[in-house]
Design a protein around this motif. Sequence first.
Motif, mmCIF file in Angstrom:
data_model
loop_
_atom_site.group_PDB
_atom_site.id
_atom_site.type_symbol
_atom_site.label_atom_id
_atom_site.label_comp_id
_atom_site.label_asym_id
_atom_site.label_seq_id
_atom_site.Cartn_x
_atom_site.Cartn_y
_atom_site.Cartn_z
ATOM 1 N N GLY A 1 32.725 42.588 56.029
ATOM 2 C CA GLY A 1 33.058 43.976 56.299
ATOM 3 C C GLY A 1 31.800 44.796 56.470
ATOM 4 N N THR A 2 31.968 46.113 56.532
ATOM 5 C CA THR A 2 30.852 47.020 56.747
ATOM 6 C C THR A 2 30.537 47.761 55.473
ATOM 7 O OG1 THR A 2 31.633 47.291 59.000
ATOM 8 C CG2 THR A 2 29.990 48.849 58.237
ATOM 9 N N ALA A 3 29.269 48.084 55.273
ATOM 10 C CA ALA A 3 28.827 48.693 54.018
ATOM 11 C C ALA A 3 29.331 50.113 53.871
ATOM 12 C CB ALA A 3 27.306 48.684 53.961
ATOM 13 N N GLU A 4 29.631 50.485 52.643
ATOM 14 C CA GLU A 4 29.892 51.870 52.320
ATOM 15 C C GLU A 4 29.220 52.169 50.987
ATOM 16 O OE1 GLU A 4 34.180 51.457 49.960
ATOM 17 O OE2 GLU A 4 33.902 52.963 51.503
ATOM 18 N N ALA A 5 28.956 53.429 50.747
ATOM 19 C CA ALA A 5 28.322 53.812 49.493
ATOM 20 C C ALA A 5 29.249 53.495 48.332
ATOM 21 C CB ALA A 5 27.994 55.301 49.507
ATOM 22 N N SER A 6 28.685 53.078 47.217
ATOM 23 C CA SER A 6 29.489 52.794 46.043
ATOM 24 C C SER A 6 28.771 53.294 44.814
ATOM 25 C CB SER A 6 29.746 51.287 45.912
ATOM 26 O OG SER A 6 28.521 50.594 45.800
ATOM 27 N N SER A 7 29.542 53.729 43.840
ATOM 28 C CA SER A 7 28.965 54.164 42.577
ATOM 29 C C SER A 7 29.404 53.176 41.509
ATOM 30 C CB SER A 7 29.445 55.576 42.234
ATOM 31 O OG SER A 7 30.853 55.613 42.184
ATOM 32 N N GLY A 8 28.775 53.294 40.314
ATOM 33 C CA GLY A 8 29.057 52.341 39.265
ATOM 34 C C GLY A 8 30.494 52.395 38.791
ATOM 35 N N ARG A 9 31.266 51.359 39.085
ATOM 36 C CA ARG A 9 32.639 51.254 38.603
ATOM 37 C C ARG A 9 32.701 50.149 37.562
ATOM 38 N NH1 ARG A 9 35.180 50.128 44.444
ATOM 39 N NH2 ARG A 9 33.628 51.282 45.631
ATOM 40 N N ARG A 10 33.615 50.259 36.634
ATOM 41 C CA ARG A 10 33.711 49.266 35.583
ATOM 42 C C ARG A 10 33.972 47.889 36.181
ATOM 43 N NH1 ARG A 10 33.558 49.717 30.422
ATOM 44 N NH2 ARG A 10 34.415 48.135 29.025
ATOM 45 N N PRO A 11 33.254 46.853 35.735
ATOM 46 C CA PRO A 11 33.454 45.500 36.264
ATOM 47 C C PRO A 11 34.904 45.043 36.121
ATOM 48 C CG PRO A 11 31.441 45.601 34.980
ATOM 49 C CD PRO A 11 32.137 46.911 34.774
ATOM 50 N N VAL A 12 35.354 44.285 37.096
ATOM 51 C CA VAL A 12 36.732 43.800 37.140
ATOM 52 C C VAL A 12 36.761 42.322 36.738
ATOM 53 C CG1 VAL A 12 38.745 43.405 38.587
ATOM 54 C CG2 VAL A 12 37.333 45.446 38.942
ATOM 55 N N LYS A 13 37.593 41.997 35.763
ATOM 56 C CA LYS A 13 37.690 40.650 35.224
ATOM 57 C C LYS A 13 38.905 39.935 35.790
ATOM 58 C CE LYS A 13 38.319 38.404 30.679
ATOM 59 N NZ LYS A 13 38.510 38.689 29.228
ATOM 60 N N THR A 14 38.698 38.707 36.302
ATOM 61 C CA THR A 14 39.802 37.883 36.787
ATOM 62 C C THR A 14 39.607 36.447 36.317
ATOM 63 O OG1 THR A 14 38.650 37.442 38.875
ATOM 64 C CG2 THR A 14 40.191 39.296 38.845
ATOM 65 N N LEU A 15 40.700 35.696 36.244
ATOM 66 C CA LEU A 15 40.631 34.290 35.852
ATOM 67 C C LEU A 15 40.077 33.474 37.011
ATOM 68 C CD1 LEU A 15 41.321 32.114 33.710
ATOM 69 C CD2 LEU A 15 43.554 31.877 34.846
ATOM 70 N N PHE A 16 39.013 32.712 36.759
ATOM 71 C CA PHE A 16 38.397 31.878 37.794
ATOM 72 C C PHE A 16 38.926 30.453 37.735
ATOM 73 C CE2 PHE A 16 34.883 29.215 39.450
ATOM 74 C CZ PHE A 16 34.768 29.771 40.716
ATOM 75 N N GLY A 17 39.224 29.972 36.532
ATOM 76 C CA GLY A 17 39.713 28.611 36.374
ATOM 77 C C GLY A 17 39.724 28.214 34.916
ATOM 78 N N LYS A 18 40.023 26.949 34.659
ATOM 79 C CA LYS A 18 40.075 26.436 33.288
ATOM 80 C C LYS A 18 39.282 25.139 33.189
ATOM 81 C CE LYS A 18 44.678 28.314 32.196
ATOM 82 N NZ LYS A 18 46.047 27.974 31.741
ATOM 83 N N LEU A 19 38.625 24.967 32.043
ATOM 84 C CA LEU A 19 37.957 23.701 31.765
ATOM 85 C C LEU A 19 38.982 22.645 31.401
ATOM 86 C CD1 LEU A 19 34.943 24.953 29.601
ATOM 87 C CD2 LEU A 19 35.063 24.644 32.087
ATOM 88 N N ALA A 20 38.553 21.401 31.307
ATOM 89 C CA ALA A 20 39.471 20.298 31.006
ATOM 90 C C ALA A 20 40.177 20.497 29.676
ATOM 91 C CB ALA A 20 38.710 18.977 31.014
ATOM 92 N N ASP A 21 39.533 21.181 28.721
ATOM 93 C CA ASP A 21 40.151 21.406 27.417
ATOM 94 C C ASP A 21 41.006 22.666 27.378
ATOM 95 O OD1 ASP A 21 38.319 23.461 27.423
ATOM 96 O OD2 ASP A 21 37.216 22.791 25.651
ATOM 97 N N GLY A 22 41.182 23.311 28.516
ATOM 98 C CA GLY A 22 42.024 24.504 28.598
ATOM 99 C C GLY A 22 41.285 25.819 28.449
ATOM 100 N N THR A 23 39.994 25.779 28.138
ATOM 101 C CA THR A 23 39.208 27.011 28.001
ATOM 102 C C THR A 23 39.216 27.778 29.318
ATOM 103 O OG1 THR A 23 37.756 26.004 26.355
ATOM 104 C CG2 THR A 23 36.944 27.984 27.464
#
Length: 382
Positions: A24-46
């Motif tokens: 996409g194209t750049a736009e100005a951004s200000s500090g917004r709180r980081p967004v947390k999402t699930l990336f995956g799980k380890l073999a032990d379920g972590t």
Amino acid sequence: MNLSRRTVIASTAAAGVAATALGGTAEASSGRRPVKTLFGKLADGTKIYSWALENGGTRLKVLSWGGVVQSLELPDRHGRYANVSLGFDNIEDYVAKTPYFGALIGRYGNRIGKGQFTLDGKKYQVNVNDGVNSLHGGIKGFDKHVWNVEPFVKGSDVGLYLHYTSVDGEMGYPGTLKVKVTYTLTKRGEWRIDYEATTTKATVVNLTSHVYWNLAGESSGTIEDHELTIAAARYTPTDSGLIPTGQLAKVSGTPFDFRKTKAIGRDIRAAHPQQVQAKGYDHNWVLDKGITAKPVHVATLRDPRSGRTLKIATDQPGLQFYSGNFLDGTLTGTGGRTYRQGDALCLETQHFPDSPNQPSFPSTVLRPGQTYRTTTIHTFDA
């Protein structure tokens, strides 16, 4: 016309152009709180989480696994975004295959000869994982642990606190080491890394970040046309195991001279014996400034195709330039293409490799009551 990155960001924002997807194209951004999402799980379920940060036109995704920078997106001279760091789109590859893509490195970044050193009269044997030598902390270094992550917004800055405690004896290292690493995106889009550590016993510490850079965009091909400058008149030659010989050799008259800007590909296949045994560049440059109280600019990397520029400032005495020599086409990255030799490079701010065994090198010893502190700042432009 070559506009500055901030001009591009401001002008596209004024036009109301949204930048919500890769390319996409750049736009100005200000500090917004980081967004947390699930990336995956380890073999032990972590569960492994991804944290998305954005500020000043820079977008960063960080994993709780190894403090990994999974992607870092920047606009080019036309405001078009691309991810400029190599990585994977799944946790399984990070666990099983990664050559330290984007990872936090410790306890000791780079190599220790034969995994041995003597401290206060006692000999220590740490884990070896690179032939007979220890590399980046051993088989299970800091890049292969789950870090505790806390998001923050401070004024116009946004970032993450990453915490890990390495217990006494882990990978053979003495002392319980408590580590805090702070990733900050500033309102100017700078990425700052602040490292801190304390120990319960005398130990050696050398922390760094292992991002693989391709400023044209990951999966875009070779970095040999990237232009590099390093403020260093000397480097540390190595033996066949890539362990420093102890010599501080002059770069003048050799392919290792980057004091004036030159394309990486110009001398990468020179017949210099140091390059032949390393299959390219994989050496520590002795920064002219030495150890400093505050970060000082030491290197500039520029991609002429996109106009993207990376400037690195650090308080550390060394910079490891690695030209992606061991990427061999067996790893498939986030862009769905395989990574080949020379498709990215690393610029790791650090103390010198094998310092615990080289009395003439700056010391990496940390003692109880002391606090290890170091900072590296990445400034981006187009």
